[in-house]
Design a protein around this motif. Structure first.
Motif, PDB file in Angstrom:
ATOM      1  N   ASP A   1       0.866  -1.166   0.000  1.00 30.81           N
ATOM      2  CA  ASP A   1       0.000   0.000   0.000  1.00 30.81           C
ATOM      3  C   ASP A   1       0.909   1.224   0.000  1.00 30.81           C
ATOM      4  O   ASP A   1       2.103   1.128   0.217  1.00 30.81           O
ATOM      5  N   GLY A   2       0.343   2.374  -0.265  1.00 33.43           N
ATOM      6  CA  GLY A   2       1.172   3.573  -0.295  1.00 33.43           C
ATOM      7  C   GLY A   2       0.400   4.773  -0.774  1.00 33.43           C
ATOM      8  O   GLY A   2      -0.824   4.750  -0.888  1.00 33.43           O
ATOM      9  N   HIS A   3       1.148   5.846  -1.075  1.00 29.96           N
ATOM     10  CA  HIS A   3       0.523   7.052  -1.574  1.00 29.96           C
ATOM     11  C   HIS A   3       1.502   7.858  -2.418  1.00 29.96           C
ATOM     12  O   HIS A   3       2.718   7.665  -2.335  1.00 29.96           O
ATOM     13  N   LEU A   4       0.947   8.744  -3.222  1.00 29.67           N
ATOM     14  CA  LEU A   4       1.722   9.665  -4.046  1.00 29.67           C
ATOM     15  C   LEU A   4       1.282  11.072  -3.677  1.00 29.67           C
ATOM     16  O   LEU A   4       0.084  11.366  -3.652  1.00 29.67           O
ATOM     17  N   ARG A   5       2.259  11.932  -3.363  1.00 35.22           N
ATOM     18  CA  ARG A   5       1.955  13.323  -3.020  1.00 35.22           C
ATOM     19  C   ARG A   5       2.698  14.229  -3.979  1.00 35.22           C
ATOM     20  O   ARG A   5       3.891  14.059  -4.203  1.00 35.22           O
TER      21      ARG A   5
ATOM     22  N   SER B   1       7.452  15.970  -5.478  1.00 30.71           N
ATOM     23  CA  SER B   1       6.568  14.813  -5.393  1.00 30.71           C
ATOM     24  C   SER B   1       7.245  13.757  -4.530  1.00 30.71           C
ATOM     25  O   SER B   1       8.468  13.707  -4.426  1.00 30.71           O
TER      26      SER B   1
ATOM     27  N   PHE C   1       6.643   9.529  -3.467  1.00 33.91           N
ATOM     28  CA  PHE C   1       5.922   8.268  -3.577  1.00 33.91           C
ATOM     29  C   PHE C   1       6.413   7.357  -2.454  1.00 33.91           C
ATOM     30  O   PHE C   1       7.610   7.116  -2.324  1.00 33.91           O
ATOM     31  N   ARG C   2       5.494   6.910  -1.624  1.00 29.30           N
ATOM     32  CA  ARG C   2       5.821   5.982  -0.546  1.00 29.30           C
ATOM     33  C   ARG C   2       5.068   4.677  -0.759  1.00 29.30           C
ATOM     34  O   ARG C   2       3.859   4.682  -0.978  1.00 29.30           O
TER      35      ARG C   2
ATOM     36  N   ARG D   1       9.326   0.254   4.168  1.00 28.67           N
ATOM     37  CA  ARG D   1       8.802   1.372   3.392  1.00 28.67           C
ATOM     38  C   ARG D   1       9.871   1.840   2.408  1.00 28.67           C
ATOM     39  O   ARG D   1      11.005   2.117   2.787  1.00 28.67           O
TER      40      ARG D   1
ATOM     41  N   GLU E   1      10.725   4.798  -0.351  1.00 25.67           N
ATOM     42  CA  GLU E   1      10.322   6.178  -0.635  1.00 25.67           C
ATOM     43  C   GLU E   1      11.129   6.745  -1.785  1.00 25.67           C
ATOM     44  O   GLU E   1      12.357   6.634  -1.817  1.00 25.67           O
TER      45      GLU E   1
END
Length: 160
Positions: free
Chosen positions: A28-32, A56, A58-59, A75, A77
């Motif tokens: 799972d993760g997210h992009l900011r 930006s 990405f984790r 994790r 990154e």
């Protein structure tokens, strides 16, 4: 011939047992992405110092669980800064193994630490830790932590 038979027998055993060794892998993760624009940051009307950049991150968190009681978490990154002096990095900033038993949970590796109370006063970072959590009841656990907070030489000097 005997060696070949032994090797083939081992491969056959592994082929038959491998489906029973089901390893669960989850991600799972997210992009900011963020953008910044600055104009007249010094409040000096004689200069029109403007700047703009965006970054930006990405984790991706992962969990590899060969059994219910032994698993590895981590994790990955990837960060990118664009604009003047832009840079990028790709880091495996956390990775630790957890072993759960009836006595408690033992975790060893680089994991999250540093935050203890309120969000506005804490800073979270990755620390090398050995952590043992023993449940006393449903509402209470006892936690013992050995943590390496800084990379230093003997005598307090900072190490490279």
């Amino acid at each position: 011939m005997k060696k070949l038979t032994t090797i083939l027998s081992l491969f056959l055993i592994v082929a038959l047992v491998a489906p029973a060794m089901a390893t669960e892998v989850t991600f799972d993760g997210h992009l900011r992405s963020r953008g910044f624009a600055y104009s007249n940051r010094t409040f000096d009307d004689r200069t029109d110092a403007t700047d703009a950049k965006y970054d930006s991150r990405f984790r991706m968190n992962f969990k590899i669980a060969p059994t219910e009681d032994v698993f590895v978490r981590g994790r990955l990154e990837q960060s990118m800064n664009y604009g003047q002096g832009g840079y990028g990095s790709l880091d495996l900033d956390r990775a630790w193994i957890t072993w759960r038993s009836k006595a408690g949970s033992l975790e060893v590796g680089r994991m999250s630490g540093g935050s203890w109370a309120f969000v506005w006063g804490d800073t979270e970072d990755a620390f090398d830790r050995i952590k043992f959590t023993a449940p006393v009841s449903d509402q209470l656990s006892i936690i013992a932590i050995i943590q390496k907070s800084a990379e230093t030489d003997f005598g307090g000097g900072v190490s490279d």
